[in-house]
Design an enzyme around this catalytic site. Structure first.
Site, PDB file in Angstrom:
ATOM      1  N   CYS A  96       0.817  -1.232   0.000  1.00 33.71           N
ATOM      2  CA  CYS A  96       0.000   0.000   0.000  1.00 33.71           C
ATOM      3  C   CYS A  96       0.839   1.264   0.000  1.00 33.71           C
ATOM      4  CB  CYS A  96      -0.937   0.008   1.203  1.00 33.71           C
ATOM      5  SG  CYS A  96      -2.026  -1.405   1.226  1.00 33.71           S
ATOM      6  N   HIS A 236      -3.867   7.022   2.950  1.00 30.38           N
ATOM      7  CA  HIS A 236      -4.199   5.722   2.358  1.00 30.38           C
ATOM      8  C   HIS A 236      -5.583   5.324   2.860  1.00 30.38           C
ATOM      9  CE1 HIS A 236      -4.042   1.758   0.835  1.00 30.38           C
ATOM     10  NE2 HIS A 236      -4.007   1.187   2.025  1.00 30.38           N
ATOM     11  N   ASN A 266     -10.023  -0.453  -0.751  1.00 31.97           N
ATOM     12  CA  ASN A 266      -8.559  -0.389  -0.638  1.00 31.97           C
ATOM     13  C   ASN A 266      -7.940  -0.989  -1.905  1.00 31.97           C
ATOM     14  OD1 ASN A 266      -5.874  -0.631   0.036  1.00 31.97           O
ATOM     15  ND2 ASN A 266      -6.220  -1.730   1.963  1.00 31.97           N
TER      16      ASN A 266
HETATM   17  O1  UT7 Z   1      -4.007  -1.573   3.425  1.00 33.94           O
HETATM   18  C1  UT7 Z   1      -3.308  -1.719   4.645  1.00 33.94           C
HETATM   19  C2  UT7 Z   1      -3.614  -2.968   5.274  1.00 33.94           C
HETATM   20  N1  UT7 Z   1      -4.947  -3.240   5.701  1.00 33.94           N
HETATM   21  C3  UT7 Z   1      -5.554  -2.593   6.693  1.00 33.94           C
HETATM   22  O2  UT7 Z   1      -5.104  -1.566   7.149  1.00 33.94           O
HETATM   23  C4  UT7 Z   1      -6.783  -3.219   7.287  1.00 33.94           C
HETATM   24  C5  UT7 Z   1      -6.735  -3.112   8.785  1.00 33.94           C
HETATM   25  N2  UT7 Z   1      -7.799  -3.800   9.504  1.00 33.94           N
HETATM   26  C6  UT7 Z   1      -9.107  -3.440   9.391  1.00 33.94           C
HETATM   27  O3  UT7 Z   1      -9.452  -2.564   8.633  1.00 33.94           O
HETATM   28  C7  UT7 Z   1     -10.102  -4.133  10.292  1.00 33.94           C
HETATM   29  O4  UT7 Z   1      -9.414  -4.880  11.269  1.00 33.94           O
HETATM   30  C8  UT7 Z   1     -11.085  -5.067   9.508  1.00 33.94           C
HETATM   31  C9  UT7 Z   1     -12.047  -4.234   8.681  1.00 33.94           C
HETATM   32  C10 UT7 Z   1     -10.308  -6.026   8.652  1.00 33.94           C
HETATM   33  C11 UT7 Z   1     -11.916  -5.886  10.506  1.00 33.94           C
HETATM   34  O5  UT7 Z   1     -12.599  -5.008  11.403  1.00 33.94           O
HETATM   35  P1  UT7 Z   1     -12.572  -5.325  12.968  1.00 33.94           P
HETATM   36  O6  UT7 Z   1     -13.409  -4.314  13.617  1.00 33.94           O
HETATM   37  O7  UT7 Z   1     -11.126  -5.390  13.363  1.00 33.94           O
HETATM   38  O8  UT7 Z   1     -13.312  -6.709  13.034  1.00 33.94           O
HETATM   39  P2  UT7 Z   1     -12.768  -8.113  13.595  1.00 33.94           P
HETATM   40  O9  UT7 Z   1     -11.711  -8.656  12.702  1.00 33.94           O
HETATM   41  O10 UT7 Z   1     -12.444  -7.948  15.033  1.00 33.94           O
HETATM   42  O11 UT7 Z   1     -14.057  -8.999  13.436  1.00 33.94           O
HETATM   43  C12 UT7 Z   1     -15.222  -8.739  14.176  1.00 33.94           C
HETATM   44  C13 UT7 Z   1     -16.284  -9.736  13.779  1.00 33.94           C
HETATM   45  C14 UT7 Z   1     -15.828 -11.190  13.730  1.00 33.94           C
HETATM   46  O12 UT7 Z   1     -16.872 -11.987  14.216  1.00 33.94           O
HETATM   47  P3  UT7 Z   1     -16.808 -12.612  15.680  1.00 33.94           P
HETATM   48  O13 UT7 Z   1     -15.567 -13.461  15.709  1.00 33.94           O
HETATM   49  O14 UT7 Z   1     -16.712 -11.436  16.614  1.00 33.94           O
HETATM   50  O15 UT7 Z   1     -18.085 -13.363  15.783  1.00 33.94           O
HETATM   51  C15 UT7 Z   1     -15.655 -11.446  12.248  1.00 33.94           C
HETATM   52  O16 UT7 Z   1     -15.856 -12.816  11.911  1.00 33.94           O
HETATM   53  O17 UT7 Z   1     -16.749  -9.413  12.452  1.00 33.94           O
HETATM   54  C16 UT7 Z   1     -16.752 -10.602  11.662  1.00 33.94           C
HETATM   55  N3  UT7 Z   1     -16.531 -10.255  10.270  1.00 33.94           N
HETATM   56  C17 UT7 Z   1     -17.522  -9.995   9.407  1.00 33.94           C
HETATM   57  N4  UT7 Z   1     -18.855  -9.977   9.536  1.00 33.94           N
HETATM   58  C18 UT7 Z   1     -19.591  -9.659   8.480  1.00 33.94           C
HETATM   59  C19 UT7 Z   1     -15.341 -10.120   9.625  1.00 33.94           C
HETATM   60  N5  UT7 Z   1     -15.550  -9.780   8.350  1.00 33.94           N
HETATM   61  C20 UT7 Z   1     -16.905  -9.701   8.186  1.00 33.94           C
HETATM   62  C21 UT7 Z   1     -17.736  -9.382   7.095  1.00 33.94           C
HETATM   63  N6  UT7 Z   1     -19.068  -9.377   7.293  1.00 33.94           N
HETATM   64  N7  UT7 Z   1     -17.229  -9.071   5.880  1.00 33.94           N
END
Ligand code: UT7
Length: 309
Positions: A96, A236, A266
């Site tokens: 990125c 970004h 992204n």
């Molecule tokens: O480009 C540079 C690199 N990338 C980034 O900078 C991305 C950085 N990370 C993020 O943007 C966030 O961590 C994410 C958007 C990837 C995830 O958001 P989060 O608030 O950190 O969610 P999480 O990973 O803690 O997941 C929360 C819940 C989980 O369910 P449980 O285990 O709590 O029941 C996931 O399974 O959300 C669930 N989940 C989804 N639910 C519906 C994860 N993806 C999805 C989805 N739809 N697409």
């Protein structure tokens, strides 16, 4: 492709994607397009906008983690497709951060007197390297390309300051495990979907906020400016919540921050050049403006720049 389109393929909703990331839609390349094809389209627009002749380009730098082939480089294919002279053309891999790395490198080549007109581009076809069954990652990305022509100038405009960094110790947190020398392609790597994005989202999130803030503040300081002197911040765009946390910590108002994640998702290194172009077209950047940009990505890599337009 909208969030509702994704909800038909994996267990997700428009509501989850919008509130957790800010993304509403993303664009995917056509099946017959390779990364170099996207760069060529962006390069044509940049060359026209910069009012230079193709013959004047002396170096091509392409930032990508999704080259057309392992080799030759995407830069080489771009040189061929644009019909350019046998000039140096190559890829840089900084995920990125790759467009900002390309700008820093191009600027340095100009300041060192090695070249005076350089095409810097970043492009990704993320739709080819996501796991279409993994809702944790697949909804986050889009495809795209952006390009700029850098040229030596005695005027006040240009790159006022920059900073960049990387920490390979954290490489495992965001990685495409297979397909390289560490894990060559095999039937097993394909079956296990190891040729796709593997990310510990929560961990990446924390580092992204810290490094984006740090890069922004360092770039402002190195330009001998304060955050009040910044006319527009183009971060970004990986997650709206990362941008929000970054600007709060760096004390940059939301009104001076450009947001495009809702329309593009992204696109890795292509995100920032596309956002700069969108901001220019919307009249958000005027001649003389100080534009701050900062990026964070796999590696981990990060960078920040202040550019006077
Ligand atoms: O480009 C540079 C690199 N990338 C980034 O900078 C991305 C950085 N990370 C993020 O943007 C966030 O961590 C994410 C958007 C990837 C995830 O958001 P989060 O608030 O950190 O969610 P999480 O990973 O803690 O997941 C929360 C819940 C989980 O369910 P449980 O285990 O709590 O029941 C996931 O399974 O959300 C669930 N989940 C989804 N639910 C519906 C994860 N993806 C999805 C989805 N739809 N697409």
């Amino acid at each position: 492709m909208t969030n509702d389109d994704w909800s038909k393929l994996v267990d997700t909703t428009d509501e989850w994607i919008t509130t957790r990331t800010g993304i509403k839609e993303r664009h995917f390349a056509a099946p017959d397009q390779a990364t170099s094809d996207l760069v060529v389209e962006a390069a044509k627009l940049a060359v026209k906008d910069a009012r230079v002749d193709y013959d004047e380009i002396e170096v091509i730098i392409v930032g990508t983690v999704g080259a057309d082939n392992a080799y030759p480089s995407t830069g080489n294919w771009v040189q061929k497709k644009l019909g350019l002279k046998p000039i140096p053309s190559f890829d840089i891999s900084a995920a990125c951060s790759s467009f900002l790395y390309g700008l820093i490198l191009g600027d340095s080549l100009i300041k060192a007197g090695i070249a005076n007109t350089i095409l810097v581009s970043s492009a990704e076809i993320m739709s080819r390297i996501i796991n279409w069954e993994d809702r944790n990652t697949c909804v986050l990305f889009g495809d795209g390309a952006g390009a700029a022509v850098l040229r030596g100038s005695s005027g006040e405009e240009g790159i006022l300051s920059s900073c960049w960094g990387a920490d390979g110790n954290l490489g495992d947190l965001l990685v495409q495990p297979a397909g390289g020398s560490a894990m060559p392609a095999s039937a097993e790597t394909v079956a296990k979907k190891l040729h796709s994005v593997h990310m510990k989202g929560n961990e990446v999130f924390k580092h992204a906020v810290r490094r984006m803030e740090e890069s922004a503040i360092t770039a402002i300081k190195r330009a001998n400016l304060t955050s009040k002197d910044i006319d527009l911040f183009i971060p970004h765009q990986a997650n709206y919540r990362i941008i929000d946390a970054t600007i709060r910590r760096a004390k940059i108002p939301l009104e001076k921050t450009y947001i495009s994640i809702d329309k593009t998702a992204n696109m890795s290194g292509a995100t920032i050049p596309v956002a700069i172009d969108m901001a220019r077209q919307e009249g958000r950047i005027k001649p003389g403006d100080n534009v701050l940009t900062s990026a964070f990505g796999a590696g981990f890599t990060w960078a920040g720049l202040v550019i006077k337009f």
